[in-house]
Design a protein around this motif. Structure first.
Motif, mmCIF file in Angstrom:
data_model
loop_
_atom_site.group_PDB
_atom_site.id
_atom_site.type_symbol
_atom_site.label_atom_id
_atom_site.label_comp_id
_atom_site.label_asym_id
_atom_site.label_seq_id
_atom_site.Cartn_x
_atom_site.Cartn_y
_atom_site.Cartn_z
ATOM 1 N N THR A 239 0.844 -1.185 0.000
ATOM 2 C CA THR A 239 0.000 0.000 0.000
ATOM 3 C C THR A 239 0.886 1.244 0.000
ATOM 4 O OG1 THR A 239 -1.708 -1.171 1.261
ATOM 5 C CG2 THR A 239 -1.853 1.233 1.178
ATOM 6 N N ALA B 255 3.496 -1.357 3.719
ATOM 7 C CA ALA B 255 2.982 -0.029 3.420
ATOM 8 C C ALA B 255 4.151 0.946 3.418
ATOM 9 C CB ALA B 255 1.945 0.405 4.444
ATOM 10 N N PRO C 235 -2.693 3.372 5.369
ATOM 11 C CA PRO C 235 -1.669 2.327 5.192
ATOM 12 C C PRO C 235 -1.196 1.658 6.470
ATOM 13 C CG PRO C 235 -1.240 4.149 3.714
ATOM 14 C CD PRO C 235 -2.371 4.574 4.589
#
Length: 340
Positions: free
Chosen positions: A42, A93, A81
């Motif tokens: 992410t 993330a 995230p």
């Protein structure tokens, strides 16, 4: 991932070898299984120059060669995230060192496993035409901020060096409107823009910006962009995360060698970007992405620097306790494992 060619032997033996999955070994970094391991990443924001190494690794097949099926996701909320990683809904993330410290304070069991950018990008910026010669000239002026608590603490630290206090300036929270505030004249300076993003944008507009990263103004240095995982995930499958970082290093080196291709990879991931501006931002960003701490591997995070920055956060009331660096980061998944 393509399988290596089977040596010329009896057809029956070859077929048996295929059935049993006994393909010849490839490079050490490659997964010898026929199925790639899924890995979700992410981003911290929409695809931009900061992600050049990631998208080059994806474009050139480096993740695939490492035996990984990487799914890159853009968050709908910049705060999401770290929460996704903590909840096990994303393997990795991209976030920021200060945000990680705040997450730890809230009890999220997340850890940084590599630095994408190992220095601050957040900067104090004013225009060359403003007449401002230094921080002391901000007295009585309006400073646009993004309203992020730790950046408010940045401003306090910056002003204290020239014996000013936050009350000596008018700080205005403009959220994502930093550039419009500065260009429109509603603020004489801004704090929160990145040297390689907003700073480059202003240069491209011919505004002659004065750009000073916060670590040159009294704020302790920190890693602006870091890869974050749920603490349990890399401990359970360390090779998966090492392979990702190794492939990312290859992608970053390829982006440095081929900046036009890196720019194109970003534009393909986000066709809403301006090509000329993106090319300029990629050019400014690649040296930051490829920077190495002398004698250390790609992605290295300095525990002493993290301890100093965490101390600054505690002293400024951003966190209540002082975490150990080992609670916030691990260098154990870099290409050359570092004892902890």
């Amino acid at each position: 991932m393509r399988l290596p060619r089977i040596p010329t032997i009896a057809v029956a033996v070859a077929l048996l070898a295929i059935a049993l999955g006994l393909a010849a070994c490839g490079e050490k970094s490659e997964d010898t299984s026929t199925e790639a391991q899924p890995l979700s990443l992410t981003l911290d924001f929409y695809p931009n120059a900061d992600h050049a190494g990631i998208y080059m690794a994806q474009k050139l097949g480096y993740f695939e060669e490492a035996g990984l099926d990487v799914n890159i996701e853009t968050p709908s909320d910049p705060a999401a995230p770290l929460k996704l990683v903590a909840a096990g809904q994303s393997d990795l993330a991209i976030s920021y060192e200060p945000e990680l410290a705040l997450a730890h304070e809230k009890g999220l069991d997340v850890v940084a496993i590599g630095a994408l950018v190992n220095r601050p990008l957040t900067s104090l910026i004013w225009l060359g035409s403003s007449g401002i010669k230094g921080v002391g000239d901000l007295k009585g002026k309006t400073v646009a901020t993004a309203g992020i608590p730790y950046q408010d603490a940045f401003l306090k630290t910056i002003l204290a060096r020239v014996k000013l206090s936050p009350s000596d300036v008018k700080a205005v929270n403009v959220g994502f409107g930093l550039l419009p505030a500065l260009l429109g004249g509603s603020a004489e300076a801004m704090l929160g823009g990145y040297s390689n993003v907003e700073g480059v944008d202003l240069r491209q507009r011919g505004k002659g910006p004065v750009i000073t990263p916060v670590d040159q103004l009294g704020v302790p240095t920190y890693d602006e962009l870091v890869l974050v995982a749920n603490r349990e995930a890399p401990a359970a499958d360390p090779e998966k995360f090492r392979l990702f970082i190794a492939a990312l290093e290859r992608g970053t080196d390829a982006a440095v060698a081929q900046p036009r291709a890196a720019t194109q990879a970003i534009l393909e991931a986000n066709n809403g970007l301006d090509p000329k501006l993106t090319a300029a931002q990629v050019e400014a960003t690649l040296p930051l992405l490829s920077a190495r701490t002398p004698g250390q591997p790609f992605g290295y995070m300095d525990p002493d620097e993290w301890a100093t920055f965490a101390g600054w956060m505690r002293d400024n009331g951003l966190i209540g306790s002082l975490p150990k660096p080992s609670e916030l980061l691990s260098n154990a998944y870099l290409s050359d494992e570092i004892p902890e």
